[in-house]
Structure formats: structure tokens, C-alpha cells
Design a protein around this motif. Sequence first.
Motif, short mmCIF file in Angstrom:
data_model
loop_
_atom_site.label_atom_id
_atom_site.label_comp_id
_atom_site.label_asym_id
_atom_site.label_seq_id
_atom_site.Cartn_x
_atom_site.Cartn_y
_atom_site.Cartn_z
N VAL A 339 29.49 25.95 46.64
CA VAL A 339 30.58 26.59 45.90
C VAL A 339 31.19 27.76 46.68
O VAL A 339 32.36 28.09 46.50
CB VAL A 339 30.07 27.07 44.52
CG1 VAL A 339 29.03 28.16 44.67
CG2 VAL A 339 31.22 27.56 43.67
N LEU A 340 30.41 28.36 47.59
CA LEU A 340 30.92 29.50 48.34
C LEU A 340 31.89 29.08 49.44
O LEU A 340 32.53 29.94 50.05
CB LEU A 340 29.75 30.27 48.97
CG LEU A 340 28.70 30.82 47.99
CD1 LEU A 340 27.62 31.57 48.74
CD2 LEU A 340 29.36 31.72 46.95
N GLY A 341 32.01 27.79 49.67
CA GLY A 341 32.93 27.32 50.70
C GLY A 341 34.38 27.65 50.42
O GLY A 341 35.20 27.69 51.33
N THR A 342 34.71 27.90 49.16
CA THR A 342 36.08 28.25 48.78
C THR A 342 36.24 29.75 48.50
O THR A 342 37.23 30.17 47.91
CB THR A 342 36.52 27.47 47.53
OG1 THR A 342 35.63 27.79 46.44
CG2 THR A 342 36.49 25.97 47.78
N ALA A 343 35.27 30.55 48.92
CA ALA A 343 35.24 31.97 48.55
C ALA A 343 36.52 32.71 48.92
O ALA A 343 36.99 33.56 48.15
CB ALA A 343 34.04 32.67 49.19
N LEU A 344 37.11 32.41 50.06
CA LEU A 344 38.32 33.12 50.46
C LEU A 344 39.51 32.80 49.56
O LEU A 344 40.49 33.55 49.53
CB LEU A 344 38.68 32.81 51.91
CG LEU A 344 37.86 33.55 52.97
CD1 LEU A 344 38.24 33.07 54.36
CD2 LEU A 344 38.05 35.07 52.87
N GLU A 345 39.42 31.70 48.80
CA GLU A 345 40.50 31.36 47.88
C GLU A 345 40.47 32.22 46.62
O GLU A 345 41.49 32.37 45.95
CB GLU A 345 40.40 29.87 47.49
CG GLU A 345 40.57 28.93 48.66
CD GLU A 345 40.36 27.48 48.26
OE1 GLU A 345 40.32 27.19 47.04
OE2 GLU A 345 40.22 26.62 49.14
N TRP A 346 39.28 32.77 46.27
CA TRP A 346 39.19 33.56 45.05
C TRP A 346 38.61 34.96 45.27
O TRP A 346 38.32 35.68 44.31
CB TRP A 346 38.39 32.83 43.98
CG TRP A 346 37.15 32.10 44.43
CD1 TRP A 346 37.04 30.78 44.74
CD2 TRP A 346 35.83 32.64 44.58
NE1 TRP A 346 35.74 30.46 45.06
CE2 TRP A 346 34.98 31.58 44.98
CE3 TRP A 346 35.27 33.92 44.41
CZ2 TRP A 346 33.61 31.75 45.22
CZ3 TRP A 346 33.91 34.10 44.66
CH2 TRP A 346 33.10 33.03 45.06
N SER A 347 38.50 35.38 46.52
CA SER A 347 38.01 36.73 46.83
C SER A 347 39.15 37.59 47.34
O SER A 347 39.98 37.13 48.14
CB SER A 347 36.91 36.67 47.89
OG SER A 347 35.81 35.90 47.45
N THR A 348 39.18 38.85 46.94
CA THR A 348 40.22 39.75 47.41
C THR A 348 39.65 41.13 47.67
O THR A 348 38.48 41.41 47.40
CB THR A 348 41.39 39.81 46.41
OG1 THR A 348 42.52 40.44 47.04
CG2 THR A 348 41.02 40.60 45.16
N ASN A 349 40.50 42.00 48.18
CA ASN A 349 40.08 43.34 48.59
C ASN A 349 40.19 44.35 47.46
O ASN A 349 40.99 44.19 46.53
CB ASN A 349 40.94 43.82 49.76
CG ASN A 349 42.42 43.87 49.41
OD1 ASN A 349 43.06 42.84 49.30
ND2 ASN A 349 42.95 45.08 49.23
N ILE A 350 39.39 45.39 47.56
CA ILE A 350 39.56 46.55 46.69
C ILE A 350 40.97 47.10 46.95
O ILE A 350 41.36 47.32 48.09
CB ILE A 350 38.50 47.63 47.01
CG1 ILE A 350 37.10 47.08 46.80
CG2 ILE A 350 38.73 48.87 46.16
CD1 ILE A 350 36.83 46.58 45.41
N GLY A 351 41.73 47.31 45.89
CA GLY A 351 43.11 47.76 46.04
C GLY A 351 44.12 46.66 45.79
O GLY A 351 45.33 46.91 45.83
N PHE A 352 43.64 45.43 45.53
CA PHE A 352 44.55 44.32 45.22
C PHE A 352 45.53 44.72 44.12
O PHE A 352 45.14 45.42 43.19
CB PHE A 352 43.71 43.12 44.73
CG PHE A 352 44.52 41.99 44.17
CD1 PHE A 352 45.06 41.03 44.99
CD2 PHE A 352 44.73 41.89 42.79
CE1 PHE A 352 45.81 39.98 44.47
CE2 PHE A 352 45.47 40.85 42.26
CZ PHE A 352 46.01 39.90 43.10
N PRO A 353 46.81 44.36 44.23
CA PRO A 353 47.44 43.49 45.22
C PRO A 353 47.94 44.22 46.46
O PRO A 353 48.62 43.61 47.29
CB PRO A 353 48.60 42.88 44.44
CG PRO A 353 49.02 43.98 43.52
CD PRO A 353 47.73 44.66 43.11
#
Length: 405
Positions: A339-353
Amino acid sequence: MRIIQWSHYVPRFDRWFDGVFAKQWGAKHGVEVIVDHVTPTEVPARAAAEAAAGKGHDLFHFLSPPAAFEDRVLDHNDVVREVEKRHGRMVPLAHRSTFNPKTGKSFAFSDSYVPDPGNYRIDLWSDVGLPRGPDTWEDLRAGGRKIKEKFGHPAGIGFSQEMDSNMTLRALLWSFGGAEQDEFGRPTLSSKETIEALKFARALYRETETPEVFTWDPSSNNRAMLSGRSSFVQNAISVTRSAEKENPEIARRIGLTPALLGPVRRIAAEHLMSCYVIWKFAENPEGAKQFLVDLIDNFASVFAESEFYNFPCFAATVPDLAQQIASDAKADPRDKYKVLGTALEWSTNIGFPGYATAAIDEVFNAFTIPTMFARAARDEATPQEAVRIAQAEITRIFDRRQRAG
């Protein structure tokens, strides 16, 4: 050369970093490398002390974007350029966590990030008709309520002044469409979307949780899941990795979900953002830069020795990542971490957007967001009043940072 970094949740990683990589690197370059470790909760105070004193370590390792220290660190753009020349572009998550678009300075260098999936009890969620765990925040509320009523196992979403609560509650806020700032760095917390997120959090606490979540420390949710008390926590794979070593039976009962879907989006903060800085007062800045470049050259070992905890900020350094996490001999089942293979699709940085900024860094370390959610969940303030208080605090911080340049 002196390095300070937090004690890793996977002890094997520290043994490799200190005793293998740093030792061999030092021998190759004729440098004595000294690695000191601190607990994660000690990092902010230790960094502030070194910055104020103007002396300390050559490399300082943070767990979140240290934008507030921009004027005390070197520009890391040359490190980024050299690594990108070797391994291709940095992932956007890392860029937005370490770069100031207004000054053009990279105030830190990020080698890795840690995804923040959901960890759920397969047996309990199967009993309420969700064998793959909750997919949405509403699933968590409705299913978590049934589990608590039937089995007495609460959900484990923290409302405390600690890092895990800081991350998880931002995911909840963003998934409802709220945010501390907009893409231009203007404070925007006060919105109907934020109020709806607080109303939901209040219901989630009342229906699925217990008061302990208001006093949790960073490892409380780990302990709750590993002891078999909790039905769901949002945390890194330190939970499942610990279970595999200490309690294989409970490990088999824990599944992973991607970030939960809210009314607006499916999103989560990275659990940790590994950020190294080289202080302006570093005694061996050139050695520190070379150490970071060489660390990325060896990132396949970082990924392996951290037991898939540290994900690469330069994707080409682990080209077979998806294959590795889809078949892990320690996991039961072997594809648990797929499931972590798609992590960049649902992970973002502090301060988003927007980007991680000095103002966002200060808000993060003041625990303004979890405090806001806790006020509403405990009925210390209405959701509207809790948002008003938090917005006023954030506005003061942003205004002060803007005046300071």
C-alpha cells in the motif's frame, strides 16, 4: 565532523549508520566522524540551543522542515544540484519542505521521508464489514463506533501536543478542505471547511475514543495498537515492524491503509520529514556537504537498513522500491507494505498547499493545530470559537515573521 540525529525507531538503522556508513566514510576521507543521538522530542530544544550559542554539530538532523532556522544555516542548493546531477530530480514533497521560493535558498537537505498510513486491526474491522479497514474518515467514525460499542476497543487519533497528533490532525484538516495557509503563504485557517473538520473531530472523539488521547506522547499510539487496545491509529510502519519482532500474533492482525479520504481529498502529511542542515558555524562544512551527497549514493542501504521506514527523496536511488515492498519476508502477509507504493500520491508537506515556511515551522512547533482540535473535541470551545482562537495565533505568527523578513 560531528553529526547529531534522532534515535531511529528501527535500532538496526542506527547501528548501520554509526558503525558502518559513518565509520567507513570517515576512514575513506581521513575524518573522525562522531554521531550523537537524541530522542525525537529533544530535537527542537537542542537545535535552538546550538543556533543561539553559535556552536555545536556540523550536521543537524530534524524530523520536520526547520524553516525557522534559515538565517542560521548555509544554502544547501549546491548539495541538491550535485545529488540531482547523479540521481535525478528531488521529489516535490522534499522540495516544498526545504526550499524558500522567496529567497531562493534551500534551508535544509532532505534525504528521506516517512509515509503516514493507517494501521488497523483486521479482525475487528472485518467484524463490522470492512476487512480492508476504513477507507474514509466517515468509515473510521462509523466503524470505529461499532467496534468500540461491541468490543470496547477505541480508535487512536491523538489530540495531544506531540508530533503524531500534529501530523494526523493536519491530514484530517486538509481532507475536509481546510489549511493553515494558501498556496501564496497567506493564513487561511478560518473557513467553513475548518469548522466542519472540527465538528467531525468532535464526533469522532465522542463516538470512538477515550480521554487518554488528550495526553498522548509520540509513542502512545504505538503502545495502544501493540497492546491490542486500539482498533486504528495513523502512524508510520514502526507499529508493524515492532509487532513483527515482539508479538507476531498481533502483527498478523494489523493491516495498513493509505491516507483516509475526506469530503474534499485523500491526503496525509508525511509522518516524518528527514531534514539535515549545515550550520553557518559548522567547523567542517565541506565535509558535511560531501557526507550528504555520499549518503544519497548509498540510499539503497538506507532504505534496507531502516526496514522500509525511510523512503527516498530521490526516487532513482531505489528503483525497485515497489517490488521490494510488495514482497517482504518479515511481513505477514508478504505484501502488507504494498500500500505504501502510492505514498507520494497521498503524502504532502507541512504547509500544504504552500511551502514549509518559518511561520509554518513556528505554528507546527507551537502545536496550534492539535490544540485547536482538542478545544473543540473537549467542548472547551465551540468549533467556531476554537478556529477563531487558532486563527488569531497563526495571524500573529505570520505577521511577526513577515515584519522580520
